[in-house]
Motif scaffolding. Structure first.
Motif, PDB file in Angstrom:
ATOM      1  N   VAL A 265       0.722  -1.874   0.213  1.00 33.85           N
ATOM      2  CA  VAL A 265       0.299   0.085   0.251  1.00 33.85           C
ATOM      3  C   VAL A 265       1.213   1.145  -0.156  1.00 33.85           C
ATOM      4  CG1 VAL A 265      -1.978   0.910   1.724  1.00 33.85           C
ATOM      5  CG2 VAL A 265      -2.230  -1.350   1.032  1.00 33.85           C
ATOM      6  N   PRO A 266       0.643   2.225  -1.135  1.00 33.19           N
ATOM      7  CA  PRO A 266       1.448   3.282  -0.937  1.00 33.19           C
ATOM      8  C   PRO A 266       1.711   4.227   0.445  1.00 33.19           C
ATOM      9  CG  PRO A 266       0.237   3.240  -2.957  1.00 33.19           C
ATOM     10  CD  PRO A 266       0.081   2.103  -2.133  1.00 33.19           C
ATOM     11  N   PRO A 267       2.661   4.138   1.416  1.00 34.74           N
ATOM     12  CA  PRO A 267       2.995   5.202   2.003  1.00 34.74           C
ATOM     13  C   PRO A 267       1.743   6.615   2.415  1.00 34.74           C
ATOM     14  CG  PRO A 267       4.548   4.234   2.246  1.00 34.74           C
ATOM     15  CD  PRO A 267       4.291   4.048   1.042  1.00 34.74           C
ATOM     16  N   HIS A 268       0.881   7.404   3.257  1.00 34.69           N
ATOM     17  CA  HIS A 268       0.489   8.295   3.059  1.00 34.69           C
ATOM     18  C   HIS A 268       1.267   9.608   3.839  1.00 34.69           C
ATOM     19  CE1 HIS A 268      -1.391   7.136   6.395  1.00 34.69           C
ATOM     20  NE2 HIS A 268      -2.191   8.127   6.780  1.00 34.69           N
ATOM     21  N   ASP A 269       2.240   8.564   4.965  1.00 33.01           N
ATOM     22  CA  ASP A 269       2.813   9.827   5.257  1.00 33.01           C
ATOM     23  C   ASP A 269       4.047   8.744   5.854  1.00 33.01           C
ATOM     24  OD1 ASP A 269       2.034   8.651   7.952  1.00 33.01           O
ATOM     25  OD2 ASP A 269       0.498   9.520   8.480  1.00 33.01           O
ATOM     26  N   TYR A 270       5.607   9.954   6.335  1.00 33.84           N
ATOM     27  CA  TYR A 270       6.777   9.457   6.792  1.00 33.84           C
ATOM     28  C   TYR A 270       6.921   9.818   8.468  1.00 33.84           C
ATOM     29  CZ  TYR A 270       6.846   7.866   1.696  1.00 33.84           C
ATOM     30  OH  TYR A 270       6.900   6.600   0.572  1.00 33.84           O
ATOM     31  N   ASP A 271       7.563   8.223   9.285  1.00 33.20           N
ATOM     32  CA  ASP A 271       7.937   9.008  10.111  1.00 33.20           C
ATOM     33  C   ASP A 271       9.261   8.864  10.200  1.00 33.20           C
ATOM     34  OD1 ASP A 271       6.125  10.299  11.901  1.00 33.20           O
ATOM     35  OD2 ASP A 271       4.328   8.285  11.117  1.00 33.20           O
ATOM     36  N   ALA A 272      10.345   8.515  10.626  1.00 33.13           N
ATOM     37  CA  ALA A 272      12.127   8.431  10.916  1.00 33.13           C
ATOM     38  C   ALA A 272      11.684   8.410  12.118  1.00 33.13           C
ATOM     39  CB  ALA A 272      13.023   9.298   9.950  1.00 33.13           C
ATOM     40  N   ALA A 273      13.715   7.113  12.757  1.00 36.35           N
ATOM     41  CA  ALA A 273      13.746   7.511  14.463  1.00 36.35           C
ATOM     42  C   ALA A 273      15.585   7.331  13.737  1.00 36.35           C
ATOM     43  CB  ALA A 273      13.051   6.109  14.913  1.00 36.35           C
ATOM     44  N   THR A 274      15.817   8.406  14.370  1.00 34.07           N
ATOM     45  CA  THR A 274      17.805   8.551  14.467  1.00 34.07           C
ATOM     46  C   THR A 274      18.415   8.431  15.976  1.00 34.07           C
ATOM     47  OG1 THR A 274      18.943   9.563  13.548  1.00 34.07           O
ATOM     48  CG2 THR A 274      17.304  10.411  14.860  1.00 34.07           C
ATOM     49  N   ALA A 275      19.385   8.220  15.790  1.00 37.02           N
ATOM     50  CA  ALA A 275      20.644   8.142  16.395  1.00 37.02           C
ATOM     51  C   ALA A 275      20.559   9.816  16.908  1.00 37.02           C
ATOM     52  CB  ALA A 275      21.500   7.204  16.939  1.00 37.02           C
ATOM     53  N   ALA A 276      20.542  10.658  16.041  1.00 39.82           N
ATOM     54  CA  ALA A 276      20.144  12.094  16.363  1.00 39.82           C
ATOM     55  C   ALA A 276      20.011  12.493  17.383  1.00 39.82           C
ATOM     56  CB  ALA A 276      20.907  12.704  14.897  1.00 39.82           C
ATOM     57  N   LEU A 277      20.373  14.096  17.798  1.00 37.57           N
ATOM     58  CA  LEU A 277      19.874  14.274  18.985  1.00 37.57           C
ATOM     59  C   LEU A 277      19.368  15.436  18.119  1.00 37.57           C
ATOM     60  CD1 LEU A 277      21.438  14.641  21.262  1.00 37.57           C
ATOM     61  CD2 LEU A 277      19.932  13.436  21.375  1.00 37.57           C
ATOM     62  N   PRO A 278      17.806  15.996  18.551  1.00 39.29           N
ATOM     63  CA  PRO A 278      17.261  16.957  18.013  1.00 39.29           C
ATOM     64  C   PRO A 278      17.730  18.261  17.312  1.00 39.29           C
ATOM     65  CG  PRO A 278      15.805  16.326  19.398  1.00 39.29           C
ATOM     66  CD  PRO A 278      17.249  15.817  19.934  1.00 39.29           C
TER      67      PRO A 278
END
Length: 287
Positions: free
Chosen positions: A36-49
């Motif tokens: 199913v084509p994603p309609h939004d994107y979330d990422a998680a990272t080791a980088a601080l804000p």
């Protein structure tokens, strides 16, 4: 490789090139595995804000939740919500964590998420799936990560989100998750009405809405208390083989999936129980 918007992937690659492990997480991974084509994107990272803001300084960034580790990077393909790997403290308001602690480990971050099918992460090396989300996709199950009572007590909107997700994907709720959900439905009273409305209308318009509503009438009664009396209410009418609630849900399933139409169908007989009388001489209903 799952199909992702290249502009979302560019945000991930920027942070990876800067030396920070970064993954796509949540619904976009789930949807891509379901083709199913994603309609939004979330990422998680080791980088601080602050590091996310620095790496993406030439893009427009919105500090949507710096205290909780979230920066939204606006790309031409849409926003990418980037959140630092974290674990969460208590939930005294049954909605948001009282505090968060940033961590370096992806699995710790995935362990705080709501459902196994939302607790998978994609990176170029493959899909991280420590809680069996792919198996639950194959089994068509919505299952909480870890202890379902804990997951639902953390965020009082999660029971409704579980039902909406089950109706949207035509999945069933895993047994322990379903039992805990029924215990925690009353906690919806802690949630703002605009959040409840958004999830509830999406549930009503989902492909498997009727099946889920028939299985969990207590959720409908919590949101629309007037509907409680319709559950199991015998219409005493030869033209109706169902109780008022079942009849109403089956009516909903037979109108177009537009919020106003589905809501009208669900409520069209809500006045029957309070106006019901029985003719003692004939035994027939008078409504």
């Amino acid at each position: 490789m799952p199909e992702f918007d290249p502009r979302a992937l560019e945000v991930v690659e920027r942070l990876r090139r800067a030396g920070f492990r970064t993954v796509l997480v949540g619904g976009c991974v789930r949807d891509s595995l379901l083709s199913v084509p994603p309609h939004d994107y979330d990422a998680a990272t080791a980088a601080l804000p602050g590091q996310v803001l620095e790496v993406c300084s030439d893009l427009r960034c919105v500090e949507t939740g710096i205290a909780h580790g979230t920066v939204t990077v606006l790309t031409e393909g849409g926003p990418v919500e980037v959140t630092t790997f974290r674990v969460e403290g208590g939930y005294s308001d049954h909605r948001r964590p009282d505090g968060v602690r940033f961590v370096a480990d992806l699995e710790e971050d995935l362990a705080r998420r709501d459902f196994t099918i939302n607790a998978m992460a994609w990176e170029p090396e493959g899909v991280a799936d420590p809680f069996g989300g792919r198996g639950d996709l194959e089994g068509r199950l919505v299952r909480c990560v870890g202890d379902p009572d804990r997951r639902f007590s953390e965020d009082a909107l999660r029971p409704l989100r579980a039902l909406r997700l089950a109706a949207q994907l035509d999945f069933s709720l895993e047994e322990r998750t379903a039992a805990a959900l029924r215990r925690h439905i009353p906690e919806l009273r802690y949630v703002a009405w605009e959040r409840i409305t958004g999830e509830f209308l999406r549930l009503l318009c989902a492909p498997a809405a009727a099946r889920v509503l028939l299985e969990f009438p207590q959720a409908v009664a919590q949101i629309l208390p007037e509907m409680a009396a319709t559950v199991g209410f015998d219409q005493r009418n030869p033209h109706h083989c169902y109780d008022v609630y079942t009849h109403s849900v089956k009516t909903l399933a037979n109108v177009p999936p537009e919020p106003v139409l589905r809501l009208a169908a669900l409520l069209h007989d809500v006045g029957k129980p309070p106006s019901f009388t029985l003719d003692e001489s004939t035994g027939k209903a008078e409504i």
